[in-house]
Scaffold this active site. Structure first.
Site, PDB file in Angstrom:
ATOM      1  N   LYS A  75     -21.017 -50.518  90.474  1.00  0.00           N
ATOM      2  CA  LYS A  75     -22.106 -51.242  89.987  1.00  0.00           C
ATOM      3  C   LYS A  75     -21.998 -51.393  88.252  1.00  0.00           C
ATOM      4  O   LYS A  75     -20.912 -51.424  88.073  1.00  0.00           O
ATOM      5  CB  LYS A  75     -23.413 -51.024  90.623  1.00  0.00           C
ATOM      6  CG  LYS A  75     -23.375 -50.599  92.084  1.00  0.00           C
ATOM      7  CD  LYS A  75     -24.839 -50.551  92.411  1.00  0.00           C
ATOM      8  CE  LYS A  75     -24.707 -50.361  93.840  1.00  0.00           C
ATOM      9  NZ  LYS A  75     -26.285 -50.395  94.697  1.00  0.00           N
ATOM     10  N   HIS A  92     -23.568 -59.617  97.601  1.00  0.00           N
ATOM     11  CA  HIS A  92     -24.202 -58.116  97.561  1.00  0.00           C
ATOM     12  C   HIS A  92     -25.405 -58.534  97.315  1.00  0.00           C
ATOM     13  O   HIS A  92     -25.872 -59.299  96.652  1.00  0.00           O
ATOM     14  CB  HIS A  92     -23.533 -57.220  96.488  1.00  0.00           C
ATOM     15  CG  HIS A  92     -24.077 -56.026  96.435  1.00  0.00           C
ATOM     16  ND1 HIS A  92     -25.466 -55.606  96.152  1.00  0.00           N
ATOM     17  CD2 HIS A  92     -23.540 -54.767  97.015  1.00  0.00           C
ATOM     18  CE1 HIS A  92     -25.724 -54.282  96.257  1.00  0.00           C
ATOM     19  NE2 HIS A  92     -24.484 -53.702  96.969  1.00  0.00           N
ATOM     20  N   ASN A 101     -18.479 -48.946  95.232  1.00  0.00           N
ATOM     21  CA  ASN A 101     -19.109 -50.055  94.370  1.00  0.00           C
ATOM     22  C   ASN A 101     -19.833 -49.263  93.372  1.00  0.00           C
ATOM     23  O   ASN A 101     -20.737 -48.774  93.463  1.00  0.00           O
ATOM     24  CB  ASN A 101     -20.191 -50.815  95.164  1.00  0.00           C
ATOM     25  CG  ASN A 101     -21.014 -52.151  94.473  1.00  0.00           C
ATOM     26  OD1 ASN A 101     -20.561 -52.359  93.192  1.00  0.00           O
ATOM     27  ND2 ASN A 101     -21.991 -52.433  94.700  1.00  0.00           N
ATOM     28  N   GLU A 129     -27.748 -57.185  95.635  1.00  0.00           N
ATOM     29  CA  GLU A 129     -28.296 -56.992  94.223  1.00  0.00           C
ATOM     30  C   GLU A 129     -28.034 -58.594  93.482  1.00  0.00           C
ATOM     31  O   GLU A 129     -28.795 -58.934  92.710  1.00  0.00           O
ATOM     32  CB  GLU A 129     -27.714 -55.860  93.479  1.00  0.00           C
ATOM     33  CG  GLU A 129     -28.521 -54.600  93.853  1.00  0.00           C
ATOM     34  CD  GLU A 129     -27.568 -53.452  93.758  1.00  0.00           C
ATOM     35  OE1 GLU A 129     -26.398 -53.560  93.144  1.00  0.00           O
ATOM     36  OE2 GLU A 129     -27.817 -52.491  94.457  1.00  0.00           O
ATOM     37  N   GLU A 147     -25.513 -54.470 104.964  1.00  0.00           N
ATOM     38  CA  GLU A 147     -26.141 -53.585 104.057  1.00  0.00           C
ATOM     39  C   GLU A 147     -27.778 -53.982 104.056  1.00  0.00           C
ATOM     40  O   GLU A 147     -28.001 -55.047 103.526  1.00  0.00           O
ATOM     41  CB  GLU A 147     -25.735 -53.772 102.644  1.00  0.00           C
ATOM     42  CG  GLU A 147     -24.462 -53.574 102.401  1.00  0.00           C
ATOM     43  CD  GLU A 147     -23.966 -53.104 101.046  1.00  0.00           C
ATOM     44  OE1 GLU A 147     -23.372 -51.950 100.929  1.00  0.00           O
ATOM     45  OE2 GLU A 147     -24.302 -53.822 100.262  1.00  0.00           O
ATOM     46  N   GLY A 173     -29.267 -47.393  97.920  1.00  0.00           N
ATOM     47  CA  GLY A 173     -30.082 -47.017  96.568  1.00  0.00           C
ATOM     48  C   GLY A 173     -31.318 -46.376  96.947  1.00  0.00           C
ATOM     49  O   GLY A 173     -32.046 -45.948  95.901  1.00  0.00           O
ATOM     50  N   SER A 214     -26.961 -46.137 101.310  1.00  0.00           N
ATOM     51  CA  SER A 214     -27.394 -44.646 101.115  1.00  0.00           C
ATOM     52  C   SER A 214     -26.266 -43.881 102.037  1.00  0.00           C
ATOM     53  O   SER A 214     -26.797 -42.729 102.503  1.00  0.00           O
ATOM     54  CB  SER A 214     -28.926 -44.278 101.447  1.00  0.00           C
ATOM     55  OG  SER A 214     -29.662 -45.057 100.629  1.00  0.00           O
TER      56      SER A 214
HETATM   57  C1  PEP Z   1     -24.283 -50.608  97.396  1.00  0.00           C
HETATM   58  O1  PEP Z   1     -24.468 -50.703  96.728  1.00  0.00           O
HETATM   59  O2  PEP Z   1     -23.551 -51.539  98.189  1.00  0.00           O
HETATM   60  C2  PEP Z   1     -24.697 -49.665  98.292  1.00  0.00           C
HETATM   61  C3  PEP Z   1     -24.716 -49.343  99.715  1.00  0.00           C
HETATM   62  O3  PEP Z   1     -25.460 -48.679  97.577  1.00  0.00           O
HETATM   63  P1  PEP Z   1     -26.058 -47.159  97.884  1.00  0.00           P
HETATM   64  O4  PEP Z   1     -24.742 -46.535  98.615  1.00  0.00           O
HETATM   65  O5  PEP Z   1     -26.253 -46.356  96.552  1.00  0.00           O
HETATM   66  O6  PEP Z   1     -27.091 -47.195  98.868  1.00  0.00           O
END
Ligand code: PEP
Length: 252
Positions: free
Chosen positions: A11, A95, A9, A97, A167, A173, A213
């Protein structure tokens, strides 16, 4: 046996040239890696360019969002048909976000899931708890509500087109990864939920990605857990030398 599935992803990152360069690198470096599905989800303005860059490779393309209406006066939005038209196979929906920054509700996510399925676009449906919810001991309840709300009206047959992504919001992040045990516990709960709401065939078939992460140093131990079938990756998907090793770990 569920085939591992790694999705990146991107973003709201990269520019056109670096998106094309990254997609080209991922496509070439994954040549010959078997037994794993790989998707890249670039910003929508770069979908066309990334689609050309990965053409002929095993990498597929996904979008990061869509709107539930098929067409019309919805300024700034994109339909499932448009995403398919430009070469997307899948779309990330729900997601965290979008849930927490943009304010999408389970009902919003549900409309999008149903519209994506109706159009033939495979949803990656994200669920995950906030840190405060984990600390309050309500992770199970949050996940259940997101599952039921986001997937209302989805048939057992349609579930086979869906990938779930667990998640934990506190791990996205932040550099704080859920331990393999913490992730596995929620993945197992999701599988039990699918068994309860659908049937054991659906529960065993649907893939559940972990996201939060993920990087080369922690991917293998997460992927070793029986109910973790892949990863949804943000930060580490922006560099081929971080993303491709995770794909390799999933293929092993
Ligand atoms: C994500 O955006 O779905 C995500 C898991 O980000 P990150 O790997 O940066 O934590």
């Amino acid at each position: 046996m569920r085939r591992p599935y790694i999705a990146g992803n991107w973003k709201m990152n990269l520019d056109r040239a670096s998106a094309i360069a990254l997609a080209t690198e991922v496509a070439s470096q994954t040549t010959g890696i078997e037994g794993v599905d790989v998707a890249l989800c670039p910003p929508s303005v770069y979908l066309d360019a990334v689609g050309s860059a990965i053409s002929g490779s095993q990498v597929v393309m996904g979008a990061q969002n869509m709107y539930h209406q098929p067409e019309g006066a919805f300024t700034g939005e994109l339909s499932a048909a448009m995403l398919l038209d430009v070469g997307c196979r899948c779309v990330i929906l729900g997601h965290s976000e979008r849930r927490h920054e943009i304010g999408e509700s389970n009902e919003d996510v549900n409309k999008k899931v149903l519209a994506a399925l109706a159009a033939g676009l495979e949803p990656i449906v994200c669920v995950g708890e906030l840190l405060a919810e984990r600390e309050a001991g309500t992770t199970g309840e949050v996940i259940r509500n997101q599952f039921d709300g986001s997937l209302a009206g989805v048939t057992a047959e349609q579930m086979s087109q869906i990938t779930l992504a667990y998640e934990p919001v506190w791990a996205i992040g932040t550099g704080k990864v859920a331990s393999p045990e913490q992730a596995e516990e929620v993945h197992l709960d999701l599988r039990k939920l699918m068994e309860d709401r659908y049937n054991s065939e659906v529960a065993q078939a649907v893939r559940i990605q972990y996201g939060g992460s993920v990087k080369p140093s922690n991917a293998a131990e997460l992927l070793a857990k029986p109910n973790i079938d892949g990863c949804l990756i943000g930060g580490a998907s922006l560099k081929a030398d971080l993303f491709v090793p995770v794909i390799r770990a999933a293929a092993e």
